[in-house]
Structures are given as structure tokens and as C-alpha cells.
Design a protein around this motif. Sequence first.
Motif, PDB file in Angstrom:
ATOM      1  N   THR A  88       0.975  -1.163  -0.236  1.00  0.00           N
ATOM      2  CA  THR A  88       0.020  -0.055  -0.083  1.00  0.00           C
ATOM      3  C   THR A  88       0.709   1.378  -0.038  1.00  0.00           C
ATOM      4  O   THR A  88       2.052   1.033   0.422  1.00  0.00           O
ATOM      5  CB  THR A  88      -0.850  -0.058   1.265  1.00  0.00           C
ATOM      6  N   PRO A  89       0.337   2.250  -0.442  1.00  0.00           N
ATOM      7  CA  PRO A  89       1.123   3.573  -0.518  1.00  0.00           C
ATOM      8  C   PRO A  89       1.759   4.039   0.893  1.00  0.00           C
ATOM      9  O   PRO A  89       0.863   4.039   1.703  1.00  0.00           O
ATOM     10  CB  PRO A  89       0.181   4.492  -1.358  1.00  0.00           C
ATOM     11  N   GLY A  90       2.989   4.087   0.990  1.00  0.00           N
ATOM     12  CA  GLY A  90       3.551   4.455   2.399  1.00  0.00           C
ATOM     13  C   GLY A  90       4.250   3.143   3.086  1.00  0.00           C
ATOM     14  O   GLY A  90       5.192   3.488   3.840  1.00  0.00           O
ATOM     15  N   GLU A  91       4.142   2.111   2.663  1.00  0.00           N
ATOM     16  CA  GLU A  91       4.791   0.727   2.984  1.00  0.00           C
ATOM     17  C   GLU A  91       6.174   0.877   2.220  1.00  0.00           C
ATOM     18  O   GLU A  91       6.375   1.521   1.118  1.00  0.00           O
ATOM     19  CB  GLU A  91       3.883  -0.446   2.868  1.00  0.00           C
ATOM     20  N   VAL A  92       6.921   0.236   2.685  1.00  0.00           N
ATOM     21  CA  VAL A  92       8.308  -0.124   2.270  1.00  0.00           C
ATOM     22  C   VAL A  92       8.025  -0.953   0.966  1.00  0.00           C
ATOM     23  O   VAL A  92       7.258  -1.872   0.901  1.00  0.00           O
ATOM     24  CB  VAL A  92       9.380  -0.855   2.925  1.00  0.00           C
ATOM     25  N   GLY A  93       8.486  -0.466  -0.121  1.00  0.00           N
ATOM     26  CA  GLY A  93       8.275  -1.261  -1.609  1.00  0.00           C
ATOM     27  C   GLY A  93       7.633  -0.272  -2.548  1.00  0.00           C
ATOM     28  O   GLY A  93       7.269   0.832  -2.261  1.00  0.00           O
ATOM     29  N   PRO A  94       7.321  -0.764  -3.923  1.00  0.00           N
ATOM     30  CA  PRO A  94       6.821  -0.050  -4.788  1.00  0.00           C
ATOM     31  C   PRO A  94       5.466  -0.205  -4.723  1.00  0.00           C
ATOM     32  O   PRO A  94       4.719  -1.298  -5.261  1.00  0.00           O
ATOM     33  CB  PRO A  94       7.599  -0.345  -6.149  1.00  0.00           C
ATOM     34  N   SER A  95       4.563   0.790  -4.423  1.00  0.00           N
ATOM     35  CA  SER A  95       3.073   0.670  -4.832  1.00  0.00           C
ATOM     36  C   SER A  95       2.742   1.209  -6.066  1.00  0.00           C
ATOM     37  O   SER A  95       3.589   1.982  -6.586  1.00  0.00           O
ATOM     38  CB  SER A  95       2.302   1.725  -3.872  1.00  0.00           C
ATOM     39  N   ILE A  96       1.744   0.425  -6.812  1.00  0.00           N
ATOM     40  CA  ILE A  96       1.545   0.426  -8.076  1.00  0.00           C
ATOM     41  C   ILE A  96       0.068   0.901  -8.201  1.00  0.00           C
ATOM     42  O   ILE A  96      -0.788   0.430  -7.968  1.00  0.00           O
ATOM     43  CB  ILE A  96       1.613  -0.752  -8.966  1.00  0.00           C
ATOM     44  N   ILE A  97       0.171   2.189  -9.127  1.00  0.00           N
ATOM     45  CA  ILE A  97      -1.292   2.812  -9.664  1.00  0.00           C
ATOM     46  C   ILE A  97      -1.201   2.861 -11.009  1.00  0.00           C
ATOM     47  O   ILE A  97      -0.395   3.507 -11.720  1.00  0.00           O
ATOM     48  CB  ILE A  97      -1.528   3.973  -8.872  1.00  0.00           C
ATOM     49  N   ALA A  98      -2.232   2.257 -11.842  1.00  0.00           N
ATOM     50  CA  ALA A  98      -2.295   2.158 -13.155  1.00  0.00           C
ATOM     51  C   ALA A  98      -3.551   2.822 -13.504  1.00  0.00           C
ATOM     52  O   ALA A  98      -4.696   2.724 -13.028  1.00  0.00           O
ATOM     53  CB  ALA A  98      -2.285   0.697 -13.581  1.00  0.00           C
ATOM     54  N   GLY A  99      -3.579   3.281 -14.908  1.00  0.00           N
ATOM     55  CA  GLY A  99      -4.595   4.022 -15.462  1.00  0.00           C
ATOM     56  C   GLY A  99      -4.490   4.052 -17.086  1.00  0.00           C
ATOM     57  O   GLY A  99      -3.229   4.062 -17.536  1.00  0.00           O
ATOM     58  N   HIS A 100      -5.469   4.322 -17.641  1.00  0.00           N
ATOM     59  CA  HIS A 100      -5.359   4.499 -19.198  1.00  0.00           C
ATOM     60  C   HIS A 100      -5.046   5.875 -19.552  1.00  0.00           C
ATOM     61  O   HIS A 100      -5.260   7.007 -18.951  1.00  0.00           O
ATOM     62  CB  HIS A 100      -6.822   4.272 -19.665  1.00  0.00           C
ATOM     63  N   VAL A 101      -4.287   5.745 -20.917  1.00  0.00           N
ATOM     64  CA  VAL A 101      -4.045   7.224 -21.298  1.00  0.00           C
ATOM     65  C   VAL A 101      -5.314   7.798 -22.145  1.00  0.00           C
ATOM     66  O   VAL A 101      -5.303   8.809 -22.352  1.00  0.00           O
ATOM     67  CB  VAL A 101      -2.637   7.109 -22.293  1.00  0.00           C
ATOM     68  N   ASP A 102      -5.873   6.678 -22.934  1.00  0.00           N
ATOM     69  CA  ASP A 102      -7.104   6.909 -23.354  1.00  0.00           C
ATOM     70  C   ASP A 102      -7.898   5.737 -23.488  1.00  0.00           C
ATOM     71  O   ASP A 102      -7.531   4.620 -23.390  1.00  0.00           O
ATOM     72  CB  ASP A 102      -7.187   7.871 -24.762  1.00  0.00           C
ATOM     73  N   TYR A 103      -9.222   5.820 -23.674  1.00  0.00           N
ATOM     74  CA  TYR A 103     -10.027   4.358 -23.842  1.00  0.00           C
ATOM     75  C   TYR A 103     -11.208   4.922 -24.736  1.00  0.00           C
ATOM     76  O   TYR A 103     -11.990   5.760 -24.142  1.00  0.00           O
ATOM     77  CB  TYR A 103     -10.371   4.098 -22.346  1.00  0.00           C
ATOM     78  N   HIS A 104     -11.610   4.098 -25.597  1.00  0.00           N
ATOM     79  CA  HIS A 104     -12.715   4.293 -26.678  1.00  0.00           C
ATOM     80  C   HIS A 104     -12.539   5.845 -27.077  1.00  0.00           C
ATOM     81  O   HIS A 104     -13.732   6.506 -27.122  1.00  0.00           O
ATOM     82  CB  HIS A 104     -14.047   3.800 -25.962  1.00  0.00           C
ATOM     83  N   ARG A 105     -11.383   6.329 -27.478  1.00  0.00           N
ATOM     84  CA  ARG A 105     -11.383   7.703 -27.770  1.00  0.00           C
ATOM     85  C   ARG A 105     -11.446   8.805 -26.807  1.00  0.00           C
ATOM     86  O   ARG A 105     -11.737  10.063 -27.038  1.00  0.00           O
ATOM     87  CB  ARG A 105     -12.353   8.108 -29.060  1.00  0.00           C
ATOM     88  N   VAL A 106     -11.687   8.449 -25.656  1.00  0.00           N
ATOM     89  CA  VAL A 106     -11.703   9.212 -24.420  1.00  0.00           C
ATOM     90  C   VAL A 106     -10.604   9.563 -23.656  1.00  0.00           C
ATOM     91  O   VAL A 106      -9.794   8.487 -23.248  1.00  0.00           O
ATOM     92  CB  VAL A 106     -12.872   8.873 -23.244  1.00  0.00           C
ATOM     93  N   PRO A 107      -9.977  10.748 -23.486  1.00  0.00           N
ATOM     94  CA  PRO A 107      -8.808  10.954 -22.626  1.00  0.00           C
ATOM     95  C   PRO A 107      -8.790  10.336 -21.445  1.00  0.00           C
ATOM     96  O   PRO A 107      -9.842  10.467 -20.641  1.00  0.00           O
ATOM     97  CB  PRO A 107      -8.497  12.623 -22.693  1.00  0.00           C
ATOM     98  N   GLY A 108      -7.663   9.452 -21.073  1.00  0.00           N
ATOM     99  CA  GLY A 108      -7.589   8.764 -19.814  1.00  0.00           C
ATOM    100  C   GLY A 108      -7.208   9.753 -18.543  1.00  0.00           C
ATOM    101  O   GLY A 108      -6.705  10.743 -18.622  1.00  0.00           O
TER     102      GLY A 108
END
Length: 217
Positions: free
Chosen positions: A112-132
Motif C-alpha cells: 500500500t502507498p507508504g509501506e516499504v516497496g513500490p506501490s503500483i497505480i495504473a490507469g489509461h492514457v485513453d479509452y474508446h477515444r476518451v482521454p484517460g
Amino acid sequence: MSRISKQAVAAIGAATAAVATIAIIVALPSPAAEPVAAPQTSTAVSATTPATTPAGPTPAEGALAASKPVSLEVPSIGVRTGKLMDLGLNPDDSLEVPPDAVTAGWFTQAPTPGEVGPSIIAGHVDYHRVPGVFVRLRDLKAGAEAIVHRTDGTTAIFTIYRVDHYPKSSFPTDKVYGDTTEPELRLITCGGEFDQAARQYTDNVVAYGKLARALKG
């Protein structure tokens, strides 16, 4: 959790070799829309307001206790998410991705963010022509802040120290997902050109951050 499990990292690496893409890939079904600059007056949120008081600990004092992330703000690029969704692994060991353009998600097999190690958050750059939600991630600069609000009421504030672009065919799995000695954050989306034949982008964009401080509202 203080580390991404070795099984999860191995699965990500195996998927990379098998399909010539990374496992944490935000694959899109349509060509990218033109990036839309978010209005700074309505989407940028100051890291200093509302007034907060230090909650510690800082990286020098130790990591934060585990607490699921609720939402993410990256003021310099106009990111202010709604509730983060949980992301796991698909049966083929690829990362689950959000079902729409505006939702971001946290990989639950990472710290989780703040624990030791890399927390990962992912999201789209776009999706079905909608900016992500991460359409402007490529514009993020070192020194910018990424602000993660957590379930326990604390806010973990990370300082971005690098933003890299990687071809999906040679994604550095260990560098992105491997163990770290401090609490860190990775923000991940797609980038590069859109391959019409493969129906996905050629690259990934990864922003790296380190925990700077923690606040409690």
C-alpha cells in the motif's frame, strides 16, 4: 504487505516473455485521442490545503503502516481521481485494468502507498477515444508531487524523481516492480505510437516517486 510477492513479479515477467508486452499494460482498443489539458483552476489541488498536521513517520523514521489507498492527486498534471479500484491479475497473469477512461486502480499484490516497496497505480492514457486519467503522465516532471489519500485518514505525499518511457517488448520488470528500501510509488500508463494491427500502444510510461512526508487531516 511490504513487498510485491515473488510469485507476482515472476508472473509479470513470464507474461512479458510470452506475449512481448509487460504484464502491467494498459492496452487500449482504439487509437489515442488528442491529449486534453485539464483546467488548472478546477482540477489542480494544492498540496498545502486544506490545513493538515504532520502524521509521520517520514522515510527516515520508517514506513507507514498498511492502509489501502482511496484516491490519487497529481496537481501538476491535473489528476484528481475518484475512488481507486482494486486491480489483481487476470488468468493469463496480466494485470487487470480499469473498465473506463477515468478510473485508476491500485495493484493489490503490491505494498500500500507508504509501506516499504513500490506501490503500483495504473490507469489509461485513453479509452474508446476518451482521454484517460493518465493522459498527461508523460508530461510529469521530476520534483512534482503525487498525493495518495489512504483509508486510515493519512495522506502519503510522494516526490516524483523520474519519468521513463519503455518499449513493451523490453520492459524492465525488476526495475519497476522490484524491492526497494524505502516507500515508493509507480504510476503507469501506455505511451508511444498506437499499433493499429496489435490494437495497443508500443510503449509504457512509468513515473517513479519516493515518500516525502505523511499528513493527517
